[in-house]
Write a protein that holds these residues in place. Structure first.
Motif, PDB file in Angstrom:
ATOM      1  N   UNK A  62       3.246   9.102  -1.732  1.00 49.22           N
ATOM      2  CA  UNK A  62       1.608   9.541  -1.721  1.00 49.22           C
ATOM      3  C   UNK A  62       1.202   9.269  -0.220  1.00 49.22           C
ATOM      4  N   UNK A  63       0.169  10.019   0.134  1.00 45.57           N
ATOM      5  CA  UNK A  63      -0.312   9.850   1.601  1.00 45.57           C
ATOM      6  C   UNK A  63      -1.798   8.718   1.452  1.00 45.57           C
ATOM      7  N   UNK A  64      -1.845   7.695   2.130  1.00 49.16           N
ATOM      8  CA  UNK A  64      -2.840   6.821   1.985  1.00 49.16           C
ATOM      9  C   UNK A  64      -2.695   5.903   3.356  1.00 49.16           C
ATOM     10  N   UNK A  65      -3.909   5.638   4.037  1.00 52.57           N
ATOM     11  CA  UNK A  65      -4.253   4.749   5.045  1.00 52.57           C
ATOM     12  C   UNK A  65      -3.344   5.413   6.008  1.00 52.57           C
ATOM     13  N   UNK A  66      -3.189   6.688   6.198  1.00 53.08           N
ATOM     14  CA  UNK A  66      -2.760   7.273   7.442  1.00 53.08           C
ATOM     15  C   UNK A  66      -1.371   7.555   7.475  1.00 53.08           C
ATOM     16  N   UNK A  67      -0.725   7.150   6.342  1.00 54.92           N
ATOM     17  CA  UNK A  67       0.858   7.464   6.252  1.00 54.92           C
ATOM     18  C   UNK A  67       1.338   7.800   4.762  1.00 54.92           C
ATOM     19  N   UNK A  68       2.431   8.191   4.909  1.00 53.76           N
ATOM     20  CA  UNK A  68       3.140   8.659   3.468  1.00 53.76           C
ATOM     21  C   UNK A  68       3.865   7.481   3.242  1.00 53.76           C
ATOM     22  N   UNK A  69       3.814   6.845   2.033  1.00 54.88           N
ATOM     23  CA  UNK A  69       4.324   5.552   1.486  1.00 54.88           C
ATOM     24  C   UNK A  69       4.462   5.804   0.018  1.00 54.88           C
ATOM     25  N   UNK A  70       5.559   4.778  -0.641  1.00 55.49           N
ATOM     26  CA  UNK A  70       5.881   5.042  -2.030  1.00 55.49           C
ATOM     27  C   UNK A  70       4.555   4.936  -2.943  1.00 55.49           C
ATOM     28  N   UNK A  71       4.477   5.809  -3.886  1.00 57.88           N
ATOM     29  CA  UNK A  71       3.392   5.806  -4.579  1.00 57.88           C
ATOM     30  C   UNK A  71       2.981   4.409  -5.315  1.00 57.88           C
ATOM     31  N   UNK A  72       3.948   3.624  -5.764  1.00 53.00           N
ATOM     32  CA  UNK A  72       3.737   2.435  -6.622  1.00 53.00           C
ATOM     33  C   UNK A  72       3.483   1.319  -5.756  1.00 53.00           C
ATOM     34  N   UNK A  73       3.287   1.477  -4.277  1.00 53.99           N
ATOM     35  CA  UNK A  73       2.660   0.680  -3.363  1.00 53.99           C
ATOM     36  C   UNK A  73       1.287   1.084  -2.679  1.00 53.99           C
ATOM     37  N   UNK A  74       0.886   2.386  -3.192  1.00 48.31           N
ATOM     38  CA  UNK A  74      -0.258   2.745  -2.575  1.00 48.31           C
ATOM     39  C   UNK A  74      -1.628   2.291  -3.263  1.00 48.31           C
ATOM     40  N   UNK A  75      -2.458   1.472  -2.633  1.00 48.46           N
ATOM     41  CA  UNK A  75      -3.648   1.023  -3.375  1.00 48.46           C
ATOM     42  C   UNK A  75      -4.822   1.028  -2.282  1.00 48.46           C
ATOM     43  N   UNK A  76      -5.886   1.119  -3.148  1.00 48.15           N
ATOM     44  CA  UNK A  76      -7.190   0.770  -2.553  1.00 48.15           C
ATOM     45  C   UNK A  76      -7.526  -0.274  -2.710  1.00 48.15           C
ATOM     46  N   UNK A  77      -8.326  -1.084  -1.678  1.00 45.82           N
ATOM     47  CA  UNK A  77      -9.230  -2.378  -1.834  1.00 45.82           C
ATOM     48  C   UNK A  77     -10.382  -1.980  -3.064  1.00 45.82           C
ATOM     49  N   UNK A  78     -10.764  -3.043  -3.515  1.00 44.19           N
ATOM     50  CA  UNK A  78     -11.626  -2.984  -4.628  1.00 44.19           C
ATOM     51  C   UNK A  78     -13.045  -2.831  -3.937  1.00 44.19           C
ATOM     52  N   UNK A  79     -13.194  -2.729  -2.542  1.00 45.49           N
ATOM     53  CA  UNK A  79     -14.301  -2.691  -1.896  1.00 45.49           C
ATOM     54  C   UNK A  79     -14.761  -1.128  -1.858  1.00 45.49           C
ATOM     55  N   UNK A  80     -13.634  -0.224  -2.023  1.00 50.38           N
ATOM     56  CA  UNK A  80     -13.766   1.280  -1.738  1.00 50.38           C
ATOM     57  C   UNK A  80     -15.080   1.734  -2.625  1.00 50.38           C
ATOM     58  N   UNK A  81     -15.932   2.522  -2.104  1.00 50.85           N
ATOM     59  CA  UNK A  81     -16.969   3.019  -2.965  1.00 50.85           C
ATOM     60  C   UNK A  81     -16.745   4.067  -4.005  1.00 50.85           C
ATOM     61  N   UNK A  82     -15.454   4.487  -4.054  1.00 46.49           N
ATOM     62  CA  UNK A  82     -14.984   5.178  -5.193  1.00 46.49           C
ATOM     63  C   UNK A  82     -14.871   4.321  -6.449  1.00 46.49           C
ATOM     64  N   UNK A  83     -14.584   2.834  -6.085  1.00 48.90           N
ATOM     65  CA  UNK A  83     -14.410   1.973  -7.341  1.00 48.90           C
ATOM     66  C   UNK A  83     -15.815   1.409  -7.556  1.00 48.90           C
ATOM     67  N   UNK A  84     -16.424   1.061  -6.592  1.00 46.83           N
ATOM     68  CA  UNK A  84     -17.784   0.461  -6.892  1.00 46.83           C
ATOM     69  C   UNK A  84     -18.811   1.321  -7.360  1.00 46.83           C
ATOM     70  N   UNK A  85     -18.738   2.558  -6.969  1.00 43.57           N
ATOM     71  CA  UNK A  85     -20.031   3.522  -7.452  1.00 43.57           C
ATOM     72  C   UNK A  85     -19.513   5.057  -7.711  1.00 43.57           C
ATOM     73  N   UNK A  86     -18.178   5.047  -7.841  1.00 48.70           N
ATOM     74  CA  UNK A  86     -17.639   6.298  -8.274  1.00 48.70           C
ATOM     75  C   UNK A  86     -18.080   7.446  -7.320  1.00 48.70           C
ATOM     76  N   UNK A  87     -18.033   7.164  -6.210  1.00 54.67           N
ATOM     77  CA  UNK A  87     -18.585   8.026  -5.089  1.00 54.67           C
ATOM     78  C   UNK A  87     -17.103   8.625  -4.233  1.00 54.67           C
ATOM     79  N   UNK A  88     -16.914   9.814  -4.329  1.00 56.16           N
ATOM     80  CA  UNK A  88     -16.195  10.495  -3.443  1.00 56.16           C
ATOM     81  C   UNK A  88     -15.825  12.072  -3.926  1.00 56.16           C
ATOM     82  N   UNK A  89     -14.857  12.715  -3.423  1.00 51.24           N
ATOM     83  CA  UNK A  89     -14.819  14.092  -3.630  1.00 51.24           C
ATOM     84  C   UNK A  89     -13.133  14.595  -3.844  1.00 51.24           C
ATOM     85  N   UNK A  90     -12.668  15.647  -4.301  1.00 51.73           N
ATOM     86  CA  UNK A  90     -11.175  15.623  -4.657  1.00 51.73           C
ATOM     87  C   UNK A  90     -11.226  17.266  -4.758  1.00 51.73           C
TER      88      UNK A  90
END
Length: 279
Positions: free
Chosen positions: A9-37
């Protein structure tokens, strides 16, 4: 077919193994469900209708006051790199743009861009041959022109849909229908006019291409569609990236037409598949 452990997957500016691609709990998608796709298909290693999906992705970001961290060409390059790394010739790619890491759990931060690629499942021939039943629910999605990550209503209704022996839910307000959580809706009138709702709907890319294909053979209309229109229609169907065109043969207790997938619907499905093949 590759397992998730082998995918990247692509995250934090790089392609990395999907199993290690994580967001921090401070992300607004987690805190408030804010985002697009947005989401598009890959066939034989090539994105299908990519320009249309990218245009909608950037427009959704604009409507939600989010800045995409990559320009269009750079985003295309990352997508191609991910396709090459994952080796999934027939798949779906989801681009997610989150509200970013919020300092106070409410104000947006720098958006996080995530790109995922997963195997793709299309409707079975049996589903197309039989058509599906759907139910309706009174609701209009907030900011319909933006493809946000907020699917709370649709997900909450999954149990109700299953209990009704249905496959999906069509939103309506005061008898005027709009869209499904993940699909657009069409009817075919008794005189073969292909009609789709024009207000309070996401402007689907498959919707656009079906209208284009239909206009070559039939009169098309983008206008309000009511439950009464459905009761009088000859055919009905839904459209989406993953479902293409899927016949709808029953809406609540209303049997559409003769209760079987219609000739216009199946013809447009053939036309859409041919159009995808020319990409």
């Amino acid at each position: 077919m590759p397992s998730n452990a082998k995918l990247h997957a692509y995250l934090h500016g790089q392609i990395q193994p999907l199993e290690s691609a994580f967001l921090h709990v401070r992300d607004l998608s987690i805190q408030r469900g804010y985002g697009i796709f947005d989401y598009f298909k890959v066939q034989q290693g090539q994105p299908v209708f990519l320009a249309d999906y990218l245009q909608r992705f950037y427009e959704s970001a604009r409507l939600m006051e989010l800045a995409v961290p990559l320009a269009t060409d750079a985003l295309k390059d990352v997508i191609q790199q991910l396709i090459q790394v994952n080796h999934l010739p027939h798949s779906g790619i989801k681009m997610i743009l989150t509200g970013g890491y919020s300092a106070n759990g409410y104000d947006p931060g720098e958006p996080n861009l995530i790109i995922l690629q997963q195997p793709l499942t299309l409707p079975t021939p049996e589903m197309i041959a039989q058509g599906i039943k759907i139910i309706t629910y009174e609701y209009v999605r907030e900011i319909p022109k933006a493809k946000t990550i907020n699917y709370s209503t649709g997900i909450r209704l999954i149990k109700q849909i299953k209990e009704a022996g249905a496959s999906d839910v069509l939103y309506q307000k005061n008898g005027v229908v709009t869209e499904f959580p993940r699909c657009n809706f069409f009817i075919v009138t008794q005189d073969d006019v292909v009609v789709t709702p024009d207000a309070d709907v996401l402007l689907g890319v498959t919707r656009k291409n079906v209208l284009k294909a239909a206009s070559q053979k039939y009169k098309i209309e983008e206008r309000a569609v009511t439950l009464q229109d459905i009761a009088q229609a000859k055919e009905a169907f839904l459209t989406s990236t993953t479902k293409r065109i899927l016949p709808v043969v029953q809406v609540d207790e209303i049997v559409v037409g003769n209760g079987k997938p219609g000739a216009v619907t199946l013809e447009l499905l053939d036309d859409l598949v041919a159009l995808e093949g020319r990409q």
